[in-house]
Write a protein that holds these residues in place. Structure first.
Motif, PDB file in Angstrom:
ATOM      1  N   THR A 134     -12.063   4.741  -6.360  1.00  0.00           N
ATOM      2  CA  THR A 134     -11.860   5.749  -7.404  1.00  0.00           C
ATOM      3  C   THR A 134     -12.342   7.144  -6.970  1.00  0.00           C
ATOM      4  O   THR A 134     -11.770   8.150  -7.392  1.00  0.00           O
ATOM      5  N   LEU A 135     -13.385   7.215  -6.144  1.00  0.00           N
ATOM      6  CA  LEU A 135     -13.850   8.531  -5.691  1.00  0.00           C
ATOM      7  C   LEU A 135     -12.769   9.239  -4.889  1.00  0.00           C
ATOM      8  O   LEU A 135     -12.527  10.446  -5.070  1.00  0.00           O
ATOM      9  N   ALA A 136     -12.117   8.517  -3.998  1.00  0.00           N
ATOM     10  CA  ALA A 136     -11.030   9.111  -3.216  1.00  0.00           C
ATOM     11  C   ALA A 136      -9.856   9.461  -4.127  1.00  0.00           C
ATOM     12  O   ALA A 136      -9.264  10.550  -4.012  1.00  0.00           O
ATOM     13  N   TYR A 137      -9.536   8.562  -5.047  1.00  0.00           N
ATOM     14  CA  TYR A 137      -8.426   8.810  -5.969  1.00  0.00           C
ATOM     15  C   TYR A 137      -8.664  10.088  -6.783  1.00  0.00           C
ATOM     16  O   TYR A 137      -7.763  10.925  -6.935  1.00  0.00           O
ATOM     17  N   ASN A 138      -9.892  10.261  -7.259  1.00  0.00           N
ATOM     18  CA  ASN A 138     -10.208  11.409  -8.107  1.00  0.00           C
ATOM     19  C   ASN A 138     -10.305  12.721  -7.330  1.00  0.00           C
ATOM     20  O   ASN A 138     -10.260  13.799  -7.920  1.00  0.00           O
ATOM     21  N   ALA A 139     -10.434  12.637  -6.012  1.00  0.00           N
ATOM     22  CA  ALA A 139     -10.541  13.857  -5.201  1.00  0.00           C
ATOM     23  C   ALA A 139      -9.181  14.417  -4.796  1.00  0.00           C
ATOM     24  O   ALA A 139      -9.080  15.562  -4.345  1.00  0.00           O
ATOM     25  N   ILE A 140      -8.122  13.616  -4.960  1.00  0.00           N
ATOM     26  CA  ILE A 140      -6.791  13.990  -4.464  1.00  0.00           C
ATOM     27  C   ILE A 140      -5.962  14.624  -5.581  1.00  0.00           C
ATOM     28  O   ILE A 140      -5.993  14.192  -6.727  1.00  0.00           O
ATOM     29  N   ILE A 163       0.846  -1.208   0.000  1.00  0.00           N
ATOM     30  CA  ILE A 163       0.000   0.000   0.000  1.00  0.00           C
ATOM     31  C   ILE A 163       0.872   1.244   0.000  1.00  0.00           C
ATOM     32  O   ILE A 163       0.606   2.219  -0.717  1.00  0.00           O
ATOM     33  N   GLU A 164       1.931   1.209   0.801  1.00  0.00           N
ATOM     34  CA  GLU A 164       2.803   2.380   0.874  1.00  0.00           C
ATOM     35  C   GLU A 164       3.573   2.575  -0.433  1.00  0.00           C
ATOM     36  O   GLU A 164       3.773   3.703  -0.882  1.00  0.00           O
ATOM     37  N   LEU A 165       3.992   1.482  -1.058  1.00  0.00           N
ATOM     38  CA  LEU A 165       4.745   1.577  -2.307  1.00  0.00           C
ATOM     39  C   LEU A 165       3.893   2.099  -3.456  1.00  0.00           C
ATOM     40  O   LEU A 165       4.365   2.863  -4.297  1.00  0.00           O
ATOM     41  N   TYR A 166       2.633   1.671  -3.491  1.00  0.00           N
ATOM     42  CA  TYR A 166       1.766   1.989  -4.633  1.00  0.00           C
ATOM     43  C   TYR A 166       0.474   2.657  -4.171  1.00  0.00           C
ATOM     44  O   TYR A 166      -0.614   2.280  -4.602  1.00  0.00           O
ATOM     45  N   PHE A 167       0.591   3.651  -3.307  1.00  0.00           N
ATOM     46  CA  PHE A 167      -0.595   4.262  -2.713  1.00  0.00           C
ATOM     47  C   PHE A 167      -1.556   4.852  -3.749  1.00  0.00           C
ATOM     48  O   PHE A 167      -2.762   4.569  -3.702  1.00  0.00           O
ATOM     49  N   PRO A 168      -1.085   5.654  -4.720  1.00  0.00           N
ATOM     50  CA  PRO A 168      -2.035   6.166  -5.716  1.00  0.00           C
ATOM     51  C   PRO A 168      -2.718   5.051  -6.510  1.00  0.00           C
ATOM     52  O   PRO A 168      -3.927   5.112  -6.751  1.00  0.00           O
ATOM     53  N   ARG A 169      -1.955   4.025  -6.894  1.00  0.00           N
ATOM     54  CA  ARG A 169      -2.540   2.915  -7.652  1.00  0.00           C
ATOM     55  C   ARG A 169      -3.516   2.119  -6.794  1.00  0.00           C
ATOM     56  O   ARG A 169      -4.508   1.575  -7.289  1.00  0.00           O
ATOM     57  N   PHE A 170      -3.238   2.034  -5.502  1.00  0.00           N
ATOM     58  CA  PHE A 170      -4.147   1.366  -4.564  1.00  0.00           C
ATOM     59  C   PHE A 170      -5.501   2.055  -4.544  1.00  0.00           C
ATOM     60  O   PHE A 170      -6.552   1.418  -4.681  1.00  0.00           O
TER      61      PHE A 170
END
Length: 317
Positions: free
Chosen positions: A29-35, A16-23
């Motif tokens: 996807t809602l959280a990913y798109n808000a950041i 998770i720490e290595l690939y946090f955005p991909r996680f």
């Protein structure tokens, strides 16, 4: 081969720490798109210790806290929880709520709470916590990702180039082959071949390989076969990623040394150490747990109390 022989906590924390955005892109996807991913994010490992300072060794929770920036320019906190214990936990929703409000209380920043349910109970899907008393209502709803659901979307997992496609496949097949090491060997080889074929960078191949090898534990007699097959595949396809296996072998040596250190401290303090304690120590694969045990061995009053510590560790209490 039993479930206890597999460590899920450490590999999930690391990946998770290595690939946090991909996680987040894969599961939420809602959280990913808000950041705002053009701005740096930061993991705050000490936060959880401060939120729950009495956490005991052996608890099988994976929690990560990251400080991020949203697209609207505001700072926010992302609290990721992965439930890996594999059994119903009636306290789970309350724990999600408690961590959420404690983070908000400490930092006065909005908190995004997310949960990955990696257990084996299809109907267990906690996604909210709340209560009402005398007209006062408190509630928290949080998104969840249930790994079992991906069994019905296997083709999607195979086709995606997101690292968490292979990571989820490795997790599910580890669970499915607990009592079938030959089947686990074949699935492990299959996933590694897919890993090589997806066009990842050398570094990504090594990191994802590390996750696969970490969770898909094989008996010693099959481990040799696995390494030979991987090397043959690499040579046939003119790939040289075998250094990842050699790196793992080095880490195995570090773990062995850590085990010996714990046992030596106990022998120095108490003389003869019961076989049950020695055998239990020699089954532990996680360096951080061995480091904690070493500190406890230095100060613990008796071998009986150390045995109780190991019993709590093995039961996940």
């Amino acid at each position: 081969m039993t479930e206890q022989s597999t460590d899920y906590d450490s590999p999930w924390k690391e990946i998770i720490e290595l690939y946090f955005p991909r996680f987040l892109e894969f599961f939420f996807t809602l959280a990913y798109n808000a950041i705002d991913w053009t701005r740096p994010y930061e993991f705050l490992d000490t936060e959880l210790q401060q939120l729950e300072p009495d956490a005991e060794i052996g608890r099988r929770y994976v929690d990560k806290v990251a400080k991020v920036w949203l697209l609207d320019g505001e700072e926010a906190w992302v609290l990721v929880h992965v439930e890996v214990q594999g059994q119903y936990d009636s306290q789970f929703p309350e724990r999600m709520y408690t961590y959420n409000y404690r983070l908000f209380d400490r930092h006065k920043q909005r908190v995004i709470s997310l949960a990955v349910l990696a257990d084996e109970q299809a109907n267990w899907r906690p996604s909210s916590y709340g209560y009402e008393l005398a007209g006062c209502r408190v509630s928290l709803e949080f998104p969840i990702a249930k790994l079992l659901d991906y069994e019905q979307a296997w083709e999607t997992l195979e086709q995606t180039t997101n690292p968490f496609g292979i990571i989820v496949m490795a997790h599910l097949k580890t669970k499915a082959t607990q009592r079938n090491p030959e089947s686990r060997l074949q699935w492990k080889l299959s996933l590694v071949r897919q890993l090589f074929e997806k066009g990842y960078s050398r570094e990504d191949i090594q990191e994802i390989f590390r996750f696969i090898d970490w969770v898909m534990v094989l008996p010693k007699e099959l481990t040799s076969s696995f390494k030979t097959e991987v090397r043959n595949y690499e040579e046939t396809n003119r790939m040289r990623y075998v250094t990842s296996i050699e790196r793992l072998a080095k880490e195995e040596g570090i773990i062995e040394t850590a085990r010996e250190s714990v046992i030596e401290v106990l022998e120095t303090r108490f003389g003869e150490v019961p076989n049950a304690i020695v055998e239990a120590i020699n089954t532990i694969e996680e360096p951080s747990v061995l480091k904690t045990l070493l500190k406890r061995a230095i100060a613990i009053p008796s071998t009986a109390e150390f045995q109780q510590l190991l019993d709590n560790l093995s039961s996940g209490q």
